[in-house]
Design a protein around this motif. Structure first.
Motif, mmCIF file in Angstrom:
data_model
loop_
_atom_site.group_PDB
_atom_site.id
_atom_site.type_symbol
_atom_site.label_atom_id
_atom_site.label_comp_id
_atom_site.label_asym_id
_atom_site.label_seq_id
_atom_site.Cartn_x
_atom_site.Cartn_y
_atom_site.Cartn_z
ATOM 1 N N MET A 193 0.839 -1.202 0.000
ATOM 2 C CA MET A 193 0.000 0.000 0.000
ATOM 3 C C MET A 193 0.871 1.247 0.000
ATOM 4 O O MET A 193 1.783 1.358 0.805
ATOM 5 C CB MET A 193 -0.844 0.051 1.279
ATOM 6 C CG MET A 193 -2.118 -0.771 1.241
ATOM 7 S SD MET A 193 -3.042 -0.613 -0.261
ATOM 8 C CE MET A 193 -3.566 -2.304 -0.423
ATOM 9 N N LEU A 194 0.548 2.185 -0.879
ATOM 10 C CA LEU A 194 1.293 3.430 -0.854
ATOM 11 C C LEU A 194 0.782 4.299 0.308
ATOM 12 O O LEU A 194 1.562 4.833 1.082
ATOM 13 C CB LEU A 194 1.120 4.182 -2.170
ATOM 14 C CG LEU A 194 1.979 5.438 -2.283
ATOM 15 C CD1 LEU A 194 3.438 5.078 -2.466
ATOM 16 C CD2 LEU A 194 1.506 6.331 -3.411
ATOM 17 N N VAL A 195 -0.551 4.408 0.401
ATOM 18 C CA VAL A 195 -1.127 5.226 1.454
ATOM 19 C C VAL A 195 -2.211 4.425 2.166
ATOM 20 O O VAL A 195 -3.016 3.754 1.529
ATOM 21 C CB VAL A 195 -1.752 6.518 0.869
ATOM 22 C CG1 VAL A 195 -2.420 7.333 1.961
ATOM 23 C CG2 VAL A 195 -0.706 7.345 0.151
ATOM 24 N N GLU A 200 -0.253 1.363 -4.674
ATOM 25 C CA GLU A 200 0.624 2.091 -5.582
ATOM 26 C C GLU A 200 0.213 1.866 -7.042
ATOM 27 O O GLU A 200 -0.149 0.766 -7.439
ATOM 28 C CB GLU A 200 2.068 1.629 -5.396
ATOM 29 C CG GLU A 200 3.027 2.467 -6.202
ATOM 30 C CD GLU A 200 4.475 2.292 -5.774
ATOM 31 O OE1 GLU A 200 4.761 1.349 -5.020
ATOM 32 O OE2 GLU A 200 5.298 3.099 -6.223
ATOM 33 N N GLY A 201 0.291 2.950 -7.818
ATOM 34 C CA GLY A 201 -0.011 2.851 -9.238
ATOM 35 C C GLY A 201 -1.490 2.763 -9.555
ATOM 36 O O GLY A 201 -1.860 2.472 -10.688
ATOM 37 N N LEU A 206 0.858 9.075 -17.378
ATOM 38 C CA LEU A 206 1.848 9.215 -16.310
ATOM 39 C C LEU A 206 1.756 8.031 -15.353
ATOM 40 O O LEU A 206 2.760 7.548 -14.836
ATOM 41 C CB LEU A 206 1.619 10.515 -15.535
ATOM 42 C CG LEU A 206 1.936 11.799 -16.289
ATOM 43 C CD1 LEU A 206 1.473 13.014 -15.496
ATOM 44 C CD2 LEU A 206 3.438 11.905 -16.574
ATOM 45 N N GLN A 207 0.545 7.573 -15.134
ATOM 46 C CA GLN A 207 0.365 6.430 -14.246
ATOM 47 C C GLN A 207 1.034 5.194 -14.835
ATOM 48 O O GLN A 207 1.716 4.452 -14.136
ATOM 49 C CB GLN A 207 -1.124 6.179 -14.044
ATOM 50 C CG GLN A 207 -1.426 5.091 -13.048
ATOM 51 C CD GLN A 207 -2.830 5.220 -12.508
ATOM 52 O OE1 GLN A 207 -3.799 5.220 -13.252
ATOM 53 N NE2 GLN A 207 -2.952 5.350 -11.213
ATOM 54 N N THR A 229 0.243 7.402 -8.420
ATOM 55 C CA THR A 229 -0.937 6.993 -7.668
ATOM 56 C C THR A 229 -1.823 8.212 -7.473
ATOM 57 O O THR A 229 -1.318 9.301 -7.190
ATOM 58 C CB THR A 229 -0.497 6.443 -6.299
ATOM 59 O OG1 THR A 229 0.481 5.444 -6.519
ATOM 60 C CG2 THR A 229 -1.663 5.873 -5.524
ATOM 61 N N TYR A 230 -3.143 8.026 -7.640
ATOM 62 C CA TYR A 230 -4.043 9.170 -7.503
ATOM 63 C C TYR A 230 -5.128 8.941 -6.471
ATOM 64 O O TYR A 230 -5.724 7.864 -6.420
ATOM 65 C CB TYR A 230 -4.757 9.463 -8.830
ATOM 66 C CG TYR A 230 -3.850 9.784 -9.988
ATOM 67 C CD1 TYR A 230 -3.166 10.994 -10.045
ATOM 68 C CD2 TYR A 230 -3.700 8.893 -11.037
ATOM 69 C CE1 TYR A 230 -2.345 11.295 -11.115
ATOM 70 C CE2 TYR A 230 -2.884 9.186 -12.120
ATOM 71 C CZ TYR A 230 -2.206 10.388 -12.150
ATOM 72 O OH TYR A 230 -1.404 10.682 -13.206
ATOM 73 N N LEU A 231 -5.367 9.979 -5.688
ATOM 74 C CA LEU A 231 -6.612 10.073 -4.928
ATOM 75 C C LEU A 231 -7.396 11.156 -5.645
ATOM 76 O O LEU A 231 -6.979 12.313 -5.692
ATOM 77 C CB LEU A 231 -6.343 10.457 -3.470
ATOM 78 C CG LEU A 231 -7.591 10.548 -2.577
ATOM 79 C CD1 LEU A 231 -8.273 9.200 -2.468
ATOM 80 C CD2 LEU A 231 -7.225 11.034 -1.178
#
Ligand SMILES: Nc1ncnc2c1ncn2[C@@H]1O[C@H](COP(=O)(O)OP(=O)(O)OP(=O)(O)O)[C@@H](O)[C@H]1O
Ligand SMILES: Nc1ncnc2c1ncn2[C@@H]1O[C@H](COP(=O)(O)OP(=O)(O)OP(=O)(O)O)[C@@H](O)[C@H]1O
Ligand code: SF4
Ligand SMILES: [Mg+2]
Ligand SMILES: [Mg+2]
Lengths: 326, 332
Positions: free
Chosen positions: B1-3, B48-49, B209-210, B216-218
């Motif tokens: 997990m990134l976040v 992530e990603g 970009l992803q 990674t986007y929220l």
């Protein structure tokens, strides 16, 4: 139908150090009482500037270079600042695109609403409060009594937008220019607000100019659409005709970019290239450097003319073989 | 997990002036505070990603959640982990290395761009701050490249924000987030002011970009067809709480929570008047949260238990997680 508004060949220039830029170029439009007109188009096409110029809110370095605006039979484009102030916010309201620009950050919402009401009407503070609360309820602000005493930064983006809408409704105007009024709203509240505006158009015969990027909303709310590109109207006609049979290559490209029309690769369709800065709009057809149909004739400026769908389009190729292929 | 976001709570005290806090009641002076509970115990994992979107009613706490994750607001309770390191309790100095990696695009582009700075300065500043060693020429090239990517003429660097249209300003705030080459972007309504063709250009850019850099986007948006198109996971919020968390396919093909169902029924469609499910009942306020399920005042499936007991997020078949007694009891 009675004419509410007539815009004749209106142009707006911005005089900068290096050059003069034309943000709105000879736009003519009209609106009947109770009519709902949508303005869509490329970001930077001049939609907001057109809205501002209708109510004479263009200030330096911009100016209205030519044309006139007639509202309820009065040539308001010739009005002095004082005269115009009495029309603006009273008979004509405008909902601005940037809510934070309209709201004063150091005054509570209640203070601002009461102030704008009192500028146009003889009311006591208690009456003013009543009217403010009624309008806040209309735009679905919960606990409006508590909210009146709060400052703009204490509201969410969409609540600020709804407060602006409530302010614009305070004086029961004859016409509203709504610049992206629901972009910050979720679809349920958006639907309710649009219904509220529709109802005002139907019962109070209010005229509505709706500037928006949301093609679905514009297709549901308006009766006619004007499509703008680089300061000019490139297509104008009945909403249904434009949505189902777009004629101008820009309009065709715009509708094709909707996520629903994306190919199986997942990539969305975009119109190739970008709209040139105002200083670099090509001569002739402003869209020609991005248009797949461009031909030699496009070096001369096309004017709006009737197309087979019923709408008017400013394109040399409309009605010829190529355009149906696009 | 990134976040990882864990049970995050954010409150605002809106009592006002010092004297406003006192009430005279029953012959005694009492002190009373007015609290807005904008985010009420939210947990979300962001791999992530991937793209995780947050949707929900205006005022339900999406921007507050985003700002709290970015540590622009300190949370009242809960934790935020970035690559398994807890960041919600770091000092601003300890936070600095994370600031380069996480960038935010703000909802209100007008308010978030300094009106006295030229576009060039606005875009160069974050690079100077985060990568002070980068040569001048490199900074210039990167700024020009990013402007080009978002469809703004790089020659416009000497212009000021007020000279731009709404959508042009919004693209500048996106460009500003991209210049420092972050790995995590919180984008709050990044495309609301853009026409659909430029929207497509920006979304394609984000997806590219992803793919290339595992960004990674929220993502916060009211445009549900865009959310459906670009998200892996979707979190639905109502009044500060999560009511449904599901993959985009699951959510859009079979919404489970009554609020999600009402929300999806209101998506405007081209040319068709939406016959949306109208939410009746009182719009509750985060100032006085209703007891039990926060949605019960407007829910047509609400029963006695809903008014009493707070439903918790639990997994249903298909893998979605839903906080609703009706769903759990199998009657929705
Ligand atoms: N004060 C100003 N000085 C110079 N140019 C300006 C000024 N205000 C607006 N412009 C230019 O005029 C053009 C039209 O702007 P306008 O705000 O009307 O666009 P718009 O169609 O509303 O776009 P959006 O959909 O992005 O809001 C833009 O190219 C903008 O850069
Ligand atoms: N700085 C603040 N002070 C006081 N209250 C605040 C503040 N910021 C937000 N709130 C309140 O918190 C709640 C949630 O606001 P938030 O901006 O997070 O909503 P949102 O989901 O982003 O809504 P929108 O879709 O309209 O942008 C609202 O009731 C708002 O009034
Ligand atoms: S818990 Fe009850 S009130 Fe809440 S959404 Fe489910 S059925 Fe409706
Ligand atoms: Mg605009
Ligand atoms: Mg928000």
């Amino acid at each position: 139908m009675e004419k509410l508004l007539a815009i004749n060949k209106l142009s707006v220039d911005f005089t900068l150090r290096e050059s003069t830029l034309r943000a709105v170029n000879k736009v003519s439009l009209s609106l009947d009482r109770g009519e709902r007109l949508g303005i869509v188009g490329e970001s930077g096409a001049g939609k907001s500037v057109l809205g501002f110029s209708i109510i004479n809110l263009i200030s330096k370095p911009g100016r209205i270079a030519e044309g006139s605006v007639i509202f309820q039979g009065e040539e308001i484009s010739a009005y002095s600042y004082e005269q115009m102030r009495r029309v603006r916010g009273d008979r004509i309201s405008m909902i601005f695109q940037d809510p934070m620009m309209t709201l004063n950050p150091v005054l509570t919402i209640g203070e601002q609403m009461r102030e704008s009401l009192k500028a146009h009407m003889e009311v006591s503070t208690a009456q003013a409060n009543e009217i403010c609360l009624e309008k806040l309820r209309k735009v679905y602000i919960p606990s409006p009594e508590k909210r009146l005493e709060q400052y703009p930064h204490e509201f969410s983006g969409g609540m600020r937008q709804r407060i602006i809408i409530a302010i614009s409704l305070l004086t029961n105007p004859a016409m509203i220019i709504a610049d992206e009024p629901t972009t910050a709203l979720d679809v349920t509240i958006q639907a309710e607000i649009m219904e509220l505006l529709l109802e005002l158009c139907e019962t109070e015969q209010m005229g509505l100019i709706l500037i928006t990027h949301d093609l679905a909303v514009v297709s549901q709310v308006t009766q006619r659409i004007a499509v703008m590109y680089a300061g000019t109207i490139v297509e104008l006609g009945r909403t249904e005709d434009i949505i189902t049979h777009p004629q101008h290559p820009y309009t065709i490209g715009l509708l094709g970019a909707l996520p629903q029309r994306a190919g199986s690769s997942g990539r969305l369709n975009q119109i190739p290239g970008v709209m040139p800065g105002l200083a670099r709009i090509p001569r002739g057809c402003p869209f020609k450097n991005r248009c797949s149909l461009a031909a030699e004739i496009c070096a001369t400026k096309p004017h709006l003319r009737k197309s087979s769908s019923g709408s008017e389009a400013a394109c040399h190729m409309v009605g010829t073989e190529q355009s149906t292929a696009a | 997990m990134l976040v990882r976001i864990r049970n995050l709570v954010k409150e605002f005290d809106i009592t006002g002036g010092w004297l406003d806090q006192f009430r005279f009641s029953g012959g005694r002076i009492e002190r009373e505070k007015t609290i807005v509970r904008a985010v009420n115990g939210v947990s979300i994992d962001i791999p992530e990603g991937r793209t995780v979107s947050v949707v929900g009613e205006s005022g339900c706490g999406k921007s507050t959640l985003a700002r709290t994750v970015m540590r622009l607001y300190p949370p009242e309770a809960g934790e935020v982990y970035y690559r398994e390191q807890r960041i919600d309790n770091l000092s601003s100095k300890e936070l600095k290395p994370f600031r380069t990696r996480m960038q935010m695009v703000f909802q209100d582009p007008y308010a978030s761009l300094n009106p006295r700075m030229t576009l060039g300065k606005i875009l160069r500043e974050p690079v100077h701050f985060h990568q002070p060693k980068l040569a001048k020429g490199e900074v210039r090239d990167r700024v020009a490249a990013v402007m080009e990517q978002v469809g703004i003429d790089p020659d416009w660097q000497s212009r000021y924000p007020h000279e731009l249209s709404g959508g042009q300003r919004q693209r500048i705030s996106i460009a500003r987030a991209l210049t420092v080459e972050p790995e995590f972007i919180v984008a709050d309504e990044p495309i609301a002011a853009l026409d659909v063709s430029i929207q497509a250009q920006i979304l394609n850019l984000m997806m590219d970009l992803q793919e290339e850099h595992k960004l990674t986007y929220l993502f916060i948006s009211h445009d549900l067809s865009v959310v459906e198109h670009i998200s892996n996971q979707v979190a639905v919020m109502y009044l500060g709480c999560l009511c449904e968390l599901a993959t985009a396919e699951e959510l859009f093909s079979g919404p489970r929570h009554p609020y999600t169902q009402a929300l999806l029924s209101a998506i405007p469609r081209l040319g068709k008047r939406a016959g949306h499910e109208r939410l009746s009942g009182d719009v509750p306020s985060p100032i006085s949260l209703p007891p039990g399920c926060v949605f019960h005042t407007r829910c047509r499936h609400a029963r006695e238990r809903c008014r009493r007991e707070i439903p918790v997020l639990s997994e249903v078949e298909g893998g979605s997680r839903v906080a609703c007694h009706g769903v759990e009891e199998g009657r929705i």
